[in-house]
Design a protein around this motif. Structure first.
Motif, PDB file in Angstrom:
ATOM      1  N   PHE A 136      11.949 -12.637  -1.572  1.00 16.44           N
ATOM      2  CA  PHE A 136      11.379 -12.866  -2.887  1.00 16.44           C
ATOM      3  C   PHE A 136      12.473 -12.718  -3.930  1.00 16.44           C
ATOM      4  O   PHE A 136      13.295 -11.798  -3.852  1.00 16.44           O
ATOM      5  CB  PHE A 136      10.258 -11.867  -3.189  1.00 16.44           C
ATOM      6  N   ILE A 137      12.511 -13.639  -4.891  1.00 23.03           N
ATOM      7  CA  ILE A 137      13.467 -13.546  -5.989  1.00 23.03           C
ATOM      8  C   ILE A 137      12.707 -13.487  -7.308  1.00 23.03           C
ATOM      9  O   ILE A 137      11.555 -13.899  -7.394  1.00 23.03           O
ATOM     10  CB  ILE A 137      14.456 -14.730  -6.012  1.00 23.03           C
ATOM     11  N   ALA A 171       0.837  -1.201   0.000  1.00 20.92           N
ATOM     12  CA  ALA A 171       0.000   0.000   0.000  1.00 20.92           C
ATOM     13  C   ALA A 171       0.874   1.254   0.000  1.00 20.92           C
ATOM     14  O   ALA A 171       0.584   2.227  -0.715  1.00 20.92           O
ATOM     15  CB  ALA A 171      -0.930  -0.007   1.209  1.00 20.92           C
ATOM     16  N   GLU A 172       1.944   1.238   0.789  1.00 19.00           N
ATOM     17  CA  GLU A 172       2.850   2.383   0.818  1.00 19.00           C
ATOM     18  C   GLU A 172       3.550   2.575  -0.520  1.00 19.00           C
ATOM     19  O   GLU A 172       3.708   3.700  -1.012  1.00 19.00           O
ATOM     20  CB  GLU A 172       3.894   2.196   1.924  1.00 19.00           C
ATOM     21  N   GLU A 173       3.986   1.477  -1.132  1.00 20.96           N
ATOM     22  CA  GLU A 173       4.712   1.545  -2.406  1.00 20.96           C
ATOM     23  C   GLU A 173       3.818   2.042  -3.544  1.00 20.96           C
ATOM     24  O   GLU A 173       4.273   2.748  -4.438  1.00 20.96           O
ATOM     25  CB  GLU A 173       5.268   0.165  -2.773  1.00 20.96           C
ATOM     26  N   THR A 174       2.560   1.645  -3.520  1.00 19.68           N
ATOM     27  CA  THR A 174       1.678   1.931  -4.653  1.00 19.68           C
ATOM     28  C   THR A 174       0.759   3.132  -4.438  1.00 19.68           C
ATOM     29  O   THR A 174       0.196   3.662  -5.403  1.00 19.68           O
ATOM     30  CB  THR A 174       0.784   0.708  -4.957  1.00 19.68           C
ATOM     31  N   VAL A 196      -1.807 -18.381 -15.943  1.00 19.93           N
ATOM     32  CA  VAL A 196      -1.139 -17.640 -17.012  1.00 19.93           C
ATOM     33  C   VAL A 196      -1.948 -17.735 -18.306  1.00 19.93           C
ATOM     34  O   VAL A 196      -2.185 -16.736 -18.991  1.00 19.93           O
ATOM     35  CB  VAL A 196       0.293 -18.170 -17.228  1.00 19.93           C
ATOM     36  N   ALA A 197      -2.387 -18.936 -18.643  1.00 19.46           N
ATOM     37  CA  ALA A 197      -3.079 -19.160 -19.909  1.00 19.46           C
ATOM     38  C   ALA A 197      -4.477 -18.565 -19.931  1.00 19.46           C
ATOM     39  O   ALA A 197      -4.909 -18.010 -20.945  1.00 19.46           O
ATOM     40  CB  ALA A 197      -3.152 -20.663 -20.196  1.00 19.46           C
ATOM     41  N   CYS A 198      -5.190 -18.685 -18.821  1.00 21.33           N
ATOM     42  CA  CYS A 198      -6.622 -18.352 -18.826  1.00 21.33           C
ATOM     43  C   CYS A 198      -6.978 -17.048 -18.129  1.00 21.33           C
ATOM     44  O   CYS A 198      -8.062 -16.508 -18.369  1.00 21.33           O
ATOM     45  CB  CYS A 198      -7.412 -19.479 -18.175  1.00 21.33           C
ATOM     46  N   ALA A 199      -6.113 -16.554 -17.255  1.00 23.18           N
ATOM     47  CA  ALA A 199      -6.464 -15.368 -16.466  1.00 23.18           C
ATOM     48  C   ALA A 199      -5.552 -14.178 -16.729  1.00 23.18           C
ATOM     49  O   ALA A 199      -5.705 -13.139 -16.088  1.00 23.18           O
ATOM     50  CB  ALA A 199      -6.451 -15.716 -14.977  1.00 23.18           C
ATOM     51  N   GLY A 200      -4.596 -14.321 -17.633  1.00 28.86           N
ATOM     52  CA  GLY A 200      -3.685 -13.212 -17.898  1.00 28.86           C
ATOM     53  C   GLY A 200      -2.738 -12.934 -16.755  1.00 28.86           C
ATOM     54  O   GLY A 200      -2.281 -11.799 -16.560  1.00 28.86           O
ATOM     55  N   PHE A 201      -2.406 -13.965 -15.983  1.00 25.41           N
ATOM     56  CA  PHE A 201      -1.489 -13.821 -14.848  1.00 25.41           C
ATOM     57  C   PHE A 201      -0.057 -13.644 -15.351  1.00 25.41           C
ATOM     58  O   PHE A 201       0.388 -14.364 -16.242  1.00 25.41           O
ATOM     59  CB  PHE A 201      -1.592 -15.073 -13.972  1.00 25.41           C
ATOM     60  N   ARG A 202       0.656 -12.668 -14.774  1.00 23.91           N
ATOM     61  CA  ARG A 202       2.048 -12.396 -15.131  1.00 23.91           C
ATOM     62  C   ARG A 202       2.931 -12.634 -13.902  1.00 23.91           C
ATOM     63  O   ARG A 202       3.172 -11.714 -13.109  1.00 23.91           O
ATOM     64  CB  ARG A 202       2.205 -10.958 -15.625  1.00 23.91           C
ATOM     65  N   PRO A 203       3.403 -13.878 -13.689  1.00 23.65           N
ATOM     66  CA  PRO A 203       4.217 -14.175 -12.507  1.00 23.65           C
ATOM     67  C   PRO A 203       5.623 -13.602 -12.634  1.00 23.65           C
ATOM     68  O   PRO A 203       6.224 -13.654 -13.710  1.00 23.65           O
ATOM     69  CB  PRO A 203       4.249 -15.708 -12.479  1.00 23.65           C
ATOM     70  N   PHE A 204       6.137 -13.061 -11.538  1.00 26.12           N
ATOM     71  CA  PHE A 204       7.490 -12.484 -11.583  1.00 26.12           C
ATOM     72  C   PHE A 204       8.312 -12.789 -10.336  1.00 26.12           C
ATOM     73  O   PHE A 204       9.507 -12.510 -10.311  1.00 26.12           O
ATOM     74  CB  PHE A 204       7.431 -10.967 -11.784  1.00 26.12           C
ATOM     75  N   ALA A 205       7.712 -13.367  -9.292  1.00 30.70           N
ATOM     76  CA  ALA A 205       8.453 -13.557  -8.047  1.00 30.70           C
ATOM     77  C   ALA A 205       8.131 -14.901  -7.414  1.00 30.70           C
ATOM     78  O   ALA A 205       7.068 -15.497  -7.655  1.00 30.70           O
ATOM     79  CB  ALA A 205       8.125 -12.439  -7.058  1.00 30.70           C
ATOM     80  N   MET A 206       9.056 -15.363  -6.594  1.00 33.45           N
ATOM     81  CA  MET A 206       8.914 -16.608  -5.848  1.00 33.45           C
ATOM     82  C   MET A 206       9.672 -16.449  -4.539  1.00 33.45           C
ATOM     83  O   MET A 206      10.647 -15.708  -4.464  1.00 33.45           O
ATOM     84  CB  MET A 206       9.523 -17.763  -6.656  1.00 33.45           C
ATOM     85  N   ILE A 213       4.257  -2.592  -7.846  1.00 33.77           N
ATOM     86  CA  ILE A 213       3.945  -3.848  -7.153  1.00 33.77           C
ATOM     87  C   ILE A 213       5.164  -4.772  -7.162  1.00 33.77           C
ATOM     88  O   ILE A 213       5.506  -5.378  -6.142  1.00 33.77           O
ATOM     89  CB  ILE A 213       2.724  -4.526  -7.787  1.00 33.77           C
ATOM     90  N   ARG A 214       5.822  -4.872  -8.317  1.00 36.13           N
ATOM     91  CA  ARG A 214       7.057  -5.656  -8.391  1.00 36.13           C
ATOM     92  C   ARG A 214       8.064  -5.170  -7.355  1.00 36.13           C
ATOM     93  O   ARG A 214       8.669  -5.960  -6.622  1.00 36.13           O
ATOM     94  CB  ARG A 214       7.688  -5.545  -9.783  1.00 36.13           C
ATOM     95  N   GLN A 215       8.243  -3.872  -7.304  1.00 36.64           N
ATOM     96  CA  GLN A 215       9.221  -3.297  -6.381  1.00 36.64           C
ATOM     97  C   GLN A 215       8.851  -3.613  -4.940  1.00 36.64           C
ATOM     98  O   GLN A 215       9.731  -3.864  -4.104  1.00 36.64           O
ATOM     99  CB  GLN A 215       9.304  -1.778  -6.583  1.00 36.64           C
ATOM    100  N   ALA A 216       7.545  -3.623  -4.638  1.00 37.22           N
ATOM    101  CA  ALA A 216       7.110  -3.931  -3.279  1.00 37.22           C
ATOM    102  C   ALA A 216       7.551  -5.327  -2.859  1.00 37.22           C
ATOM    103  O   ALA A 216       7.927  -5.557  -1.705  1.00 37.22           O
ATOM    104  CB  ALA A 216       5.587  -3.796  -3.186  1.00 37.22           C
ATOM    105  N   PHE A 217       7.504  -6.278  -3.784  1.00 36.39           N
ATOM    106  CA  PHE A 217       7.960  -7.634  -3.482  1.00 36.39           C
ATOM    107  C   PHE A 217       9.468  -7.658  -3.220  1.00 36.39           C
ATOM    108  O   PHE A 217       9.925  -8.274  -2.252  1.00 36.39           O
ATOM    109  CB  PHE A 217       7.617  -8.588  -4.626  1.00 36.39           C
ATOM    110  N   PHE A 218      10.234  -6.998  -4.058  1.00 37.33           N
ATOM    111  CA  PHE A 218      11.681  -7.170  -4.015  1.00 37.33           C
ATOM    112  C   PHE A 218      12.393  -6.303  -2.976  1.00 37.33           C
ATOM    113  O   PHE A 218      13.532  -6.590  -2.623  1.00 37.33           O
ATOM    114  CB  PHE A 218      12.277  -6.938  -5.404  1.00 37.33           C
ATOM    115  N   ASP A 219      11.717  -5.260  -2.451  1.00 39.09           N
ATOM    116  CA  ASP A 219      12.400  -4.469  -1.416  1.00 39.09           C
ATOM    117  C   ASP A 219      11.764  -4.641  -0.038  1.00 39.09           C
ATOM    118  O   ASP A 219      12.081  -3.924   0.902  1.00 39.09           O
ATOM    119  CB  ASP A 219      12.475  -2.989  -1.806  1.00 39.09           C
ATOM    120  N   PHE A 220      10.855  -5.627   0.089  1.00 38.72           N
ATOM    121  CA  PHE A 220      10.216  -5.864   1.380  1.00 38.72           C
ATOM    122  C   PHE A 220      11.198  -6.493   2.365  1.00 38.72           C
ATOM    123  O   PHE A 220      11.894  -7.456   2.045  1.00 38.72           O
ATOM    124  CB  PHE A 220       9.006  -6.790   1.214  1.00 38.72           C
TER     125      PHE A 220
END
Length: 317
Positions: free
Chosen positions: A291-292, A79-82, A120-130, A265-272
């Motif tokens: 998160f990587i 919430a703070e990041e976005t 990914v195929a049916c919902a337009g999901f764009r995964p970037f972190a694990m 949102i990506r940045q929120a994952f990687f700098d948490f």
């Protein structure tokens, strides 16, 4: 750790003669001009979503309220990041989670290993972190567990008995064990053992611990966390099979969020900072502490191959 496929190739044999992407195709509503197997962000700004409240969901678990607390500090950070409100959305099934994103009601999510390609195929999901350990290693194993005194000491002892799966979209809870049992042990559901479905890994684990199921196929990362939380005692279950390592839950956004918002949102994952948070308390004992970045085309190659061996279709209703 980067996944290698020689073991899996031996495991499933000729089923892997075709490339992993042979049967993987995005829904017609999405474009993939760069060939990375995920939906492109629309070029037309009129198609972008810029909601006042971001909806986040974690992969289905038996008690979603527990995970609302686990994710609370992270969602505050997002919430703070976005500059957006962020709301946790509990889901009861993989299908419901995919449908929510496909319908535009879910913006950020963690989809479990097996449902990731379908999202990914049916919902337009764009995964970037694990999630990963401090050294960047990641993954979990599928295990088949039973309880002491069940009379099941090996995979072969499953013959004629019930085996609990989670759901048909789960990798370790259904797809991987189905392929492994067929290829390595010549055992098929409905013929050699009776399949039942619990709906979630923690439900399967509790079912075995309480003798409701004689055996279950589960993700051992979930088992580790349940033992750590004293949900079950370690001596209530026994493992009779452990697979190779698979990637874990993949996190990402729906394809048509405003690009600047996706980047925040990506940045929120990687700098948490996990220190002292619910994420650290919940996931540290199964090895995760950060998160990587991930690449769906490469890191989910082994999962798409398992899908191919099981005849999984990515057609979207």
């Amino acid at each position: 750790m980067k996944l290698t496929t020689p073991l899996l190739a031996g495991l499933l044999g000729a089923a892997f003669a075709l490339p992993a992407t042979a049967d993987f195709q995005l829904s017609d509503r999405y474009a993939d001009q760069d060939g990375d197997l995920v939906a492109d962000v629309p070029t037309d700004a009129s198609e972008w979503l810029d909601p006042n409240t971001l909806i986040f969901s974690y992969t289905p678990v038996e008690d979603p309220a527990v995970y609302a607390d686990v994710w609370s500090e992270f969602l505050d950070h997002m919430a703070e990041e976005t500059g957006k409100k962020v709301q946790f959305f509990p889901v009861q099934s993989n299908a419901a989670q995919i449908e929510a994103m496909r319908a535009g009601r879910l913006h950020v999510a963690g989809f479990n290993t097996g449902s990731n390609p379908l999202a990914v195929a049916c919902a337009g999901f764009r995964p970037f972190a694990m999630m990963a350990a401090d050294d960047g290693s990641f993954g979990y194993e599928m295990e088949i567990i039973t309880y002491p005194g069940s009379g099941i000491e090996s995979v072969e002892d499953l013959e004629g008995k019930e085996l609990a799966f989670t759901s048909e979209t789960s990798n370790s809870g259904y797809k991987a064990p189905s392929a492994i049992l067929k290829s390595d042990f010549d055992m098929e559901a409905g013929t050699d053992f009776e399949p039942v479905f619990s709906g979630a890994h923690d439900t399967s684990i509790l079912g075995v611990a309480n003798h409701d199921y004689p055996a279950a196929a589960i993700a051992n990362s979930v088992l580790t966390r349940m033992i750590d939380r004293d949900v079950i005692d370690e001596d209530q279950v026994e493992s009779i099979y452990q697979s190779q390592t698979f990637p874990t839950t993949g996190y990402g956004t729906v394809y048509n969020l405003k690009p600047e918002l996706q980047e925040k949102i990506r940045q929120a994952f990687f700098d948490f900072d996990w220190s002292g948070t619910g994420l650290e308390a919940e996931f540290a004992n199964s090895g995760e502490s950060q998160f990587i970045e991930i690449n769906f085309k490469d890191d989910w190659d082994v999962i798409r191959k398992i899908d191919q061996a099981n005849g999984v279709s990515y057609s979207c209703n």
